[in-house]
Design a protein around this motif. Structure first.
Motif, PDB file in Angstrom:
ATOM      1  N   ASP A 285      -9.100   0.696   0.797  1.00 50.67           N
ATOM      2  CA  ASP A 285      -8.121   0.366  -0.227  1.00 50.67           C
ATOM      3  C   ASP A 285      -8.671   0.797  -1.580  1.00 50.67           C
ATOM      4  OD1 ASP A 285      -6.192  -0.609  -1.867  1.00 50.67           O
ATOM      5  OD2 ASP A 285      -6.451  -2.723  -1.332  1.00 50.67           O
TER       6      ASP A 285
ATOM      7  N   ALA B  62      -3.572   0.428  -2.472  1.00 50.45           N
ATOM      8  CA  ALA B  62      -3.475   1.864  -2.192  1.00 50.45           C
ATOM      9  C   ALA B  62      -4.288   2.184  -0.946  1.00 50.45           C
ATOM     10  CB  ALA B  62      -3.967   2.679  -3.383  1.00 50.45           C
TER      11      ALA B  62
ATOM     12  N   VAL C  16       1.056   4.011  -5.250  1.00 46.50           N
ATOM     13  CA  VAL C  16       1.357   4.422  -3.880  1.00 46.50           C
ATOM     14  C   VAL C  16       2.614   5.268  -3.882  1.00 46.50           C
ATOM     15  CG1 VAL C  16       1.791   3.641  -1.518  1.00 46.50           C
ATOM     16  CG2 VAL C  16       0.311   2.305  -3.016  1.00 46.50           C
TER      17      VAL C  16
ATOM     18  N   VAL D 238      -1.667   8.423  -2.103  1.00 42.70           N
ATOM     19  CA  VAL D 238      -2.053   7.350  -3.022  1.00 42.70           C
ATOM     20  C   VAL D 238      -2.784   7.987  -4.191  1.00 42.70           C
ATOM     21  CG1 VAL D 238      -2.158   5.568  -1.265  1.00 42.70           C
ATOM     22  CG2 VAL D 238      -4.171   6.972  -1.694  1.00 42.70           C
TER      23      VAL D 238
ATOM     24  N   ALA E 174      -2.153   9.255   2.046  1.00 45.87           N
ATOM     25  CA  ALA E 174      -2.019   7.832   2.340  1.00 45.87           C
ATOM     26  C   ALA E 174      -2.361   7.554   3.796  1.00 45.87           C
ATOM     27  CB  ALA E 174      -0.601   7.356   2.024  1.00 45.87           C
TER      28      ALA E 174
END
Length: 370
Positions: free
Chosen positions: A216, A246, A283, A288, A361
């Motif tokens: 993250d 994210a 995001v 991201v 992502a």
């Protein structure tokens, strides 16, 4: 790889053209005999299939001149097919010859040569364009590696030269303060260690020697901010973090190093007093974003475009005692590319720099069935 000698592609194409022409000529002559000459002698009656075998018997031919004429025609077609096929094959394979010559030149070390094959797009021209693109990338990569090796040698030689000078001074002056000498040697040695560790980290990022796992970016940004908060408070810089969760896929250690380098760079190259750094995450459907933005002096696009090169400390920017080893943004660039991301540096109109790291992502977790 050693290969046994064989026929050239041009000769193979020539024989193929000539063979195809001979087969077509034979079929044409057979059709002329069966459907015209035999049909004319039989009152234009199409011969039965049972006559097909006898159609090639010379004793059954009507016109006595047909067989010699057919032989002459086939001989002419053979010569014509060989000569014409050789010429056509040469014209068709001419682009391949240029590609082969360029490959040999590249193998000998000349990466500046380009094929630049003219004409409309076809298979050969697509191959030539792809080869030119590969040569351009190789040339740029080799030039970058040469610059990096030269800069690394210079940077590593500097602390060694300073150490040697300090030791020479201490040897020539036995009454020199040893405490000051030890402190200076410790500082120089620490800088050499930092540079070596940065080079190792840069090599690790380039080789992608890590196991991807979920990470993250928002948590990474918070951890980097907590680590560098004392430095920011010492320099009177305010750090503001915000953004969404994210999720990405990559190396937590390398991404933490990336964020730490960006944040350290933003703090060190800021206003002398009351500077600000903004760290945000966002995001998007397939990616991201991590954005680090800081106040500071106005930067030109030309200077910004060079900041990701190794050992570019931004000497035209604010000089500080936290200049680092000149590999901060170079490491950020390598880590970003190792994670299949993109790095964008943009000068802020009001002064300072905006750095955006865009990473793929993480795929959404499949929902559990009730």
């Amino acid at each position: 790889m050693h290969r046994a000698p064989g026929l050239s592609v041009r000769l193979k194409l020539t024989l193929s053209y000539a063979g195809f022409l001979m087969i077509a000529g034979s079929l044409l002559l057979a059709a002329v005999w069966m459907f015209l000459l035999r049909g004319w002698s039989n009152g234009l009656n199409i011969p039965d299939l049972s006559d097909f075998g006898r159609a090639f018997d010379p004793t059954n031919f009507g016109p006595s001149v047909f067989v010699p004429a057919a032989i002459l025609v086939l001989a002419f077609l053979l010569v014509f097919g060989l000569v014409g096929g050789w010429i056509l094959a040469g014209r068709m394979l001419a682009p391949l010859t240029r590609i082969t010559d360029a490959t040999r030149m590249a193998a000998e070390g000349s990466l500046s040569h380009r094929i630049r094959l003219p004409g409309r797009r076809d298979e050969f021209r697509e191959l030539a364009d792809a080869f030119d693109t590969m040569l351009a990338q190789l040339e740029a990569h080799v030039a970058e590696q040469q610059r990096f090796a030269a800069n690394a040698s210079h940077e590593l030689r500097t602390p060694l030269a300073i150490t040697q000078t300090l030791l020479d001074v201490a040897r020539n002056d036995p009454h020199h303060d040893s405490g000051e000498l030890v402190d200076r040697l410790h500082l120089v040695n620490s800088r050499a260690i930092d540079l070596t560790e940065a080079l190792l980290l840069l090599s690790r990022a380039d080789q992608r020697s890590f196991t991807p796992e979920p990470v993250d970016l928002s948590l990474i940004a918070e951890e980097a901010t907590e680590t560098l908060l004392p430095l920011a408070e010492k320099r009177g810089v305010t750090v503001e973090t915000s953004g969404d969760i994210a999720p990405a896929i990559g190396s937590p250690a390398l991404l933490l190093q990336l964020t730490t380098n960006l944040l350290h760079n933003a703090i060190a190259h800021n206003l002398p007093d009351r500077g600000t750094v903004w760290v945000t995450t966002s995001v998007h459907p397939t990616s991201v974003l991590l954005t680090v933005e800081n106040t500071g002096e106005k930067l030109t696009p030309q200077l910004v475009s060079t900041l990701t090169e190794p050992f570019q400390r931004g000497s035209q920017r604010i000089r500080t005692d936290h200049a680092g080893v000149g590999l901060g943004l170079a490491i950020v660039k390598s880590i970003t590319h190792a994670h299949d991301g993109t790095l964008t540096l943009t000068p802020r109109p009001a002064g300072g720099l905006r750095v955006t790291v865009q990473l793929p992502a993480a795929p959404p977790h499949p929902s559990r069935s009730p």
